[in-house]
Design an enzyme around this catalytic site. Structure first.
Site, short mmCIF file in Angstrom:
data_model
loop_
_atom_site.label_atom_id
_atom_site.label_comp_id
_atom_site.label_asym_id
_atom_site.label_seq_id
_atom_site.Cartn_x
_atom_site.Cartn_y
_atom_site.Cartn_z
N HIS B 151 0.76 -1.10 0.10
CA HIS B 151 -0.16 -0.03 0.11
C HIS B 151 0.90 1.24 0.00
CE1 HIS B 151 -3.55 2.68 1.40
NE2 HIS B 151 -2.54 3.11 2.04
N GLU B 152 1.75 1.13 0.83
CA GLU B 152 2.89 2.41 1.08
C GLU B 152 3.54 2.70 -0.35
OE1 GLU B 152 2.08 4.33 3.21
OE2 GLU B 152 0.78 3.10 4.43
N HIS B 155 1.46 4.46 -2.82
CA HIS B 155 1.51 5.77 -2.52
C HIS B 155 2.63 6.26 -3.27
CE1 HIS B 155 -2.09 6.63 -0.45
NE2 HIS B 155 -1.68 6.08 0.85
N GLU B 231 -6.52 6.83 -1.52
CA GLU B 231 -6.39 5.66 -0.43
C GLU B 231 -6.81 4.28 -0.98
OE1 GLU B 231 -4.85 5.28 2.60
OE2 GLU B 231 -4.00 7.47 2.09
#
Lengths: 183, 304
Positions: B151-152, B155, B231
């Protein structure tokens, strides 16, 4: 001048720019594939470097398991000398299998399993194997992207003799999820 | 499974989304300057030029200092490879960097905190930082940790860290400007004349004043909306990297089951975290930085 003439000129210029950008896109995605392969290659090399250390460490506790040591070093040599993505990956998968046997032996030696050096090597090796799996995934994505770019119309008009590239096969055992086990 | 775009392609596509966000924020900023110049009866052009100069300087300073400031606020420290847990975290980050084609590998930081959380920051993907709390290292399995890192990493790939860094700076600028003007009006500063204005002009002035008051809130709402959307995007593209949506889903489940402890850190960067470290929203709201966590889990499991 006739306005029709100018419209035609404008149309040609627009088409030219379109063709250039399509062609550049294909070249970029081809470079991407080459780059993705070099990422795999780096990991395979790192893997090859770790193995002699691991074998030495295991030898210190289980010197008599000569058959496995020979199999591992043969498989390693085969991987180092293999040429081209498909062949190299095949050799790497064979190496994974023999390494599995080496780790199975380690299970029988509690002292070896408690050795910090062995633990670190095991961690790093499984980490490197994960990286190989993820790099292969990135490579296959890049190949799919490239293949789409040169086959889907109108990009296919600008492929310039490039042909589709082969995906790297995923070994049966690890098909589900790239395995993350730190025993 | 959807195809993970090569990094270069991903970056190019997200640029247009970034441009839209900044056009919108700049429009708000422009409207603010216009309102201020109208209210204080300063000629528009010099006001715009002055705002542009101050804004550019402010952006440069704040974007250069934001990353160290964020790390300091979170009390993050570089991961220690001597500790096995943290070494495995560094490995997980490296693996996800390989999966996402991000070179160099982002720096790995650890935040001493009982909460399960993580964030990514940095000015661009070449100077990226991934930070994970010690609570996450303790409570998450390898598979879950990998989901979180995926997930990070998304980003970072999606340029969210860059967008966030600049957006935070711009929003700060808008808030600062509005506050200065409002305060100077309160204390009788400014060059506001008391002479009677025409009716139409009076209405315009009221609108201008309203805009000055509302601009900080509007800019925040725009930012929150973008943050929520990003997100979801990071959840989805993170799952593309790991090829395992369940890892992140079950990590989010663990987060949902805990309440955030009173948290250190800078509130302005709450949007950078895996989930908001200050407030756990269970309902959708225009003021949340993150979508409701149950909704994210449902989407990851394909049940939304």
């Amino acid at each position: 001048m006739e306005p029709v003439f100018w419209i035609l000129i404008a149309l040609v210029v627009i088409l030219l720019f379109y063709a250039i950008s399509k062609r550049n896109g294909i070249v970029r995605s081809e470079n991407q594939v080459a780059n993705a392969w070099s990422q795999i290659d780096v990991q395979l090399q790192r893997r090859g470097e770790l193995i002699p250390n691991l074998v030495e460490t295991v030898k210190g506790y289980a010197a008599h398991e000569k058959g496995v040591f020979a199999a591992v070093s043969d498989a390693r040599a085969a991987m180092v000398s293999a040429k081209g993505p498909a062949e190299k990956m095949k050799a790497s998968n064979a190496l994974t299998a023999t390494l599995g046997r080496l780790f199975a032996i380690a299970e029988a030696y509690p002292e070896l399993k408690a050795n910090t050096n062995f633990l670190q090597l095991q961690d790093e090796l499984s980490h490197t194997e994960n990286k190989v799996a993820f790099a292969r995934q990135a490579y296959n994505d890049a190949v799919t992207y490239f293949n789409n770019a040169i086959t889907v119309f109108p990009g296919s008009l600008f492929r310039g003799g490039r042909s589709k590239k082969e995906q790297l096969a995923v070994p049966e055992a690890s098909k589900a999820v790239p395995k993350v086990s730190f025993a | 499974m959807a195809l993970a775009l090569p990094l270069a392609e991903q970056v190019r596509r997200n640029k247009s989304a970034t441009v839209r966000l900044f056009v919108l924020v700049f429009l708000i900023l422009g409207g603010l300057v216009f309102s201020v110049s109208l209210y204080l009866q300063v000629p528009l052009v010099p006001a715009l030029v002055l705002a542009l100069v101050i804004g550019a300087i402010y952006l440069m300073i704040s974007s250069a200092s934001s990353v160290p400031a964020i790390l300091a606020a979170a009390r993050a420290r570089p991961a220690n490879p001597e500790v096995r847990e943290e070494k495995l975290l560094m490995y997980a980050v490296e693996e996800m960097a390989v999966a996402g084609g991000i070179t160099p590998v982002p720096k790995v930081y650890v935040q001493e905190d009982e909460d399960i959380n993580a964030f990514a920051t940095g000015r661009n993907y070449k100077e990226a930082i991934v930070c994970v709390t010690t609570g996450a290292l303790k409570s998450l399995s390898n598979e879950e940790l990998q989901g979180v890192i995926g997930h990070e990493m998304s980003h970072i790939r999606n340029q969210d860290i860059k967008v966030t860094t600049y957006a935070i700076a711009l929003i700060g600028l808008i808030a600062l400007l509005a506050e200065i003007v409002l305060r100077s009006m309160f204390f009788g500063g400014g060059r506001r004349s008391n002479s009677k204005e025409g009716g139409g002009n009076g209405l315009l002035l009221i609108i201008a004043l309203a805009f000055i008051i509302l601009a900080p809130i509007i800019s925040r709402l725009v930012y929150f909306a973008i943050s929520r959307k990003r997100e979801y995007l990071a959840d989805a593209s993170g799952a593309e990297l790991t090829r395992n949506p369940e890892g992140l889903a079950s990590a989010l489940e663990k987060i949902a089951a805990t309440q955030p402890t009173p948290n250190r850190g800078d509130r302005t960067v709450a949007a950078l975290y895996l989930d908001n470290p200050f407030r756990r929203g269970h309902r959708a709201s225009a003021f949340s930085t993150h979508p409701p966590i149950q909704d994210r889990i449902a989407r990851l499991r394909g049940k939304a």
